[in-house]
Design a protein around this motif. Structure first.
Motif, mmCIF file in Angstrom:
data_model
loop_
_atom_site.group_PDB
_atom_site.id
_atom_site.type_symbol
_atom_site.label_atom_id
_atom_site.label_comp_id
_atom_site.label_asym_id
_atom_site.label_seq_id
_atom_site.Cartn_x
_atom_site.Cartn_y
_atom_site.Cartn_z
ATOM 1 N N ALA A 1 -0.691 -1.015 -1.896
ATOM 2 C CA ALA A 1 0.455 -1.758 -2.439
ATOM 3 C C ALA A 1 0.540 -1.576 -3.953
ATOM 4 O O ALA A 1 1.625 -1.365 -4.507
ATOM 5 C CB ALA A 1 0.346 -3.238 -2.075
ATOM 6 N N ARG A 2 -0.586 -1.636 -4.625
ATOM 7 C CA ARG A 2 -0.574 -1.430 -6.086
ATOM 8 C C ARG A 2 -0.124 -0.033 -6.437
ATOM 9 O O ARG A 2 0.642 0.167 -7.383
ATOM 10 C CB ARG A 2 -1.947 -1.717 -6.677
ATOM 11 N N LEU A 3 -0.591 0.957 -5.678
ATOM 12 C CA LEU A 3 -0.163 2.329 -5.937
ATOM 13 C C LEU A 3 1.344 2.473 -5.760
ATOM 14 O O LEU A 3 2.021 3.122 -6.573
ATOM 15 C CB LEU A 3 -0.886 3.307 -5.013
ATOM 16 N N LEU A 4 1.881 1.893 -4.691
ATOM 17 C CA LEU A 4 3.322 1.969 -4.468
ATOM 18 C C LEU A 4 4.098 1.399 -5.655
ATOM 19 O O LEU A 4 5.072 2.000 -6.123
ATOM 20 C CB LEU A 4 3.714 1.219 -3.194
ATOM 21 N N ARG A 5 3.685 0.263 -6.145
ATOM 22 C CA ARG A 5 4.407 -0.406 -7.237
ATOM 23 C C ARG A 5 4.146 0.244 -8.593
ATOM 24 O O ARG A 5 5.085 0.507 -9.347
ATOM 25 C CB ARG A 5 4.022 -1.885 -7.308
ATOM 26 N N GLU A 6 2.884 0.500 -8.909
ATOM 27 C CA GLU A 6 2.536 0.916 -10.264
ATOM 28 C C GLU A 6 2.594 2.424 -10.476
ATOM 29 O O GLU A 6 3.136 2.881 -11.477
ATOM 30 C CB GLU A 6 1.153 0.387 -10.618
ATOM 31 N N ARG A 7 2.060 3.204 -9.579
ATOM 32 C CA ARG A 7 2.057 4.655 -9.757
ATOM 33 C C ARG A 7 3.390 5.278 -9.376
ATOM 34 O O ARG A 7 3.900 6.151 -10.069
ATOM 35 C CB ARG A 7 0.938 5.305 -8.945
ATOM 36 N N TYR A 8 3.939 4.826 -8.240
ATOM 37 C CA TYR A 8 5.147 5.458 -7.714
ATOM 38 C C TYR A 8 6.430 4.690 -8.023
ATOM 39 O O TYR A 8 7.510 5.154 -7.709
ATOM 40 C CB TYR A 8 5.001 5.692 -6.207
ATOM 41 N N GLY A 9 6.324 3.506 -8.613
ATOM 42 C CA GLY A 9 7.502 2.742 -9.015
ATOM 43 C C GLY A 9 8.402 2.315 -7.868
ATOM 44 O O GLY A 9 9.601 2.134 -8.054
ATOM 45 N N TYR A 10 7.820 2.113 -6.693
ATOM 46 C CA TYR A 10 8.610 1.748 -5.518
ATOM 47 C C TYR A 10 9.181 0.346 -5.686
ATOM 48 O O TYR A 10 8.465 -0.610 -5.960
ATOM 49 C CB TYR A 10 7.741 1.829 -4.260
ATOM 50 N N LYS A 11 10.501 0.214 -5.521
ATOM 51 C CA LYS A 11 11.193 -1.066 -5.712
ATOM 52 C C LYS A 11 11.584 -1.737 -4.396
ATOM 53 O O LYS A 11 12.036 -2.877 -4.396
ATOM 54 C CB LYS A 11 12.455 -0.865 -6.552
ATOM 55 N N GLY A 12 11.443 -1.037 -3.269
ATOM 56 C CA GLY A 12 11.803 -1.614 -1.976
ATOM 57 C C GLY A 12 10.777 -2.642 -1.514
ATOM 58 O O GLY A 12 9.855 -3.016 -2.243
#
Length: 165
Positions: free
Chosen positions: A93-104
């Motif tokens: 979850a952290r990777l999705l938000r912080e590394r990849y900038g996922y907003k969904g």
């Protein structure tokens, strides 16, 4: 109908979480579907052509790097916790938000219990499919278990000592 916690409230589930062994045949073209990673790998082109919403779910041994280049196609990324003690997807979850900038939407599925929700939110989860034998309204209360946090996280990028005076 299952109820989930999303954006700090209990709502009716509108997405269809497909089982790991599902095939492309017979899938509705207009329903909102959360498909297993294997189906996405094998049939991404056909799934992108559908009219309904699209999400993907990852098992605990599958990594977000496998979908990083495709994140723009997903409104939901669901991360499966097969057992309460398997915490690998906290990092996902952290990777999705912080590394990849996922907003969904980042959704926790599987063996999700009240005790995990506060910490999941800090890692970037914003939706939780609580185990069916548990009360989602009781679990919702856990999101406010603590009034202050010390360390930096997805939901609060500054540690407490940087926020004070």
């Amino acid at each position: 109908m299952q109820r989930i916690i999303k954006n700090d409230q209990v709502i009716d589930e509108t997405w269809h979480l497909l089982p790991k062994d599902v095939t492309l045949e017979g899938l509705s073209n207009s329903d909102d579907l959360i498909v297993p990673l294997a189906l996405w790998r094998d049939h991404a082109h056909a799934l992108k052509a559908r009219d309904g919403g699209l999400g993907v779910w990852l098992d605990s041994d599958e990594e977000v790097e496998e979908i990083a280049e495709d994140l723009q196609y997903f409104q939901v990324v669901a991360l499966n916790f097969p057992v309460f003690t398997d915490g690998r997807h906290f990092s996902s979850a952290r990777l999705l938000r912080e590394r990849y900038g996922y907003k969904g939407e980042v959704r926790a599925i599987g063996d999700v219990l009240r005790d995990q929700l506060f910490f999941m939110k800090r890692c970037g989860f914003d939706a939780y499919a609580i185990r069916p034998d548990r009360d989602p309204y009781d679990a919702l209360q856990s999101l406010s278990d603590f009034s202050e946090v010390y360390q930096a996280a997805t939901d609060q990028p500054l540690p407490l000592f940087r926020r004070r005076g």
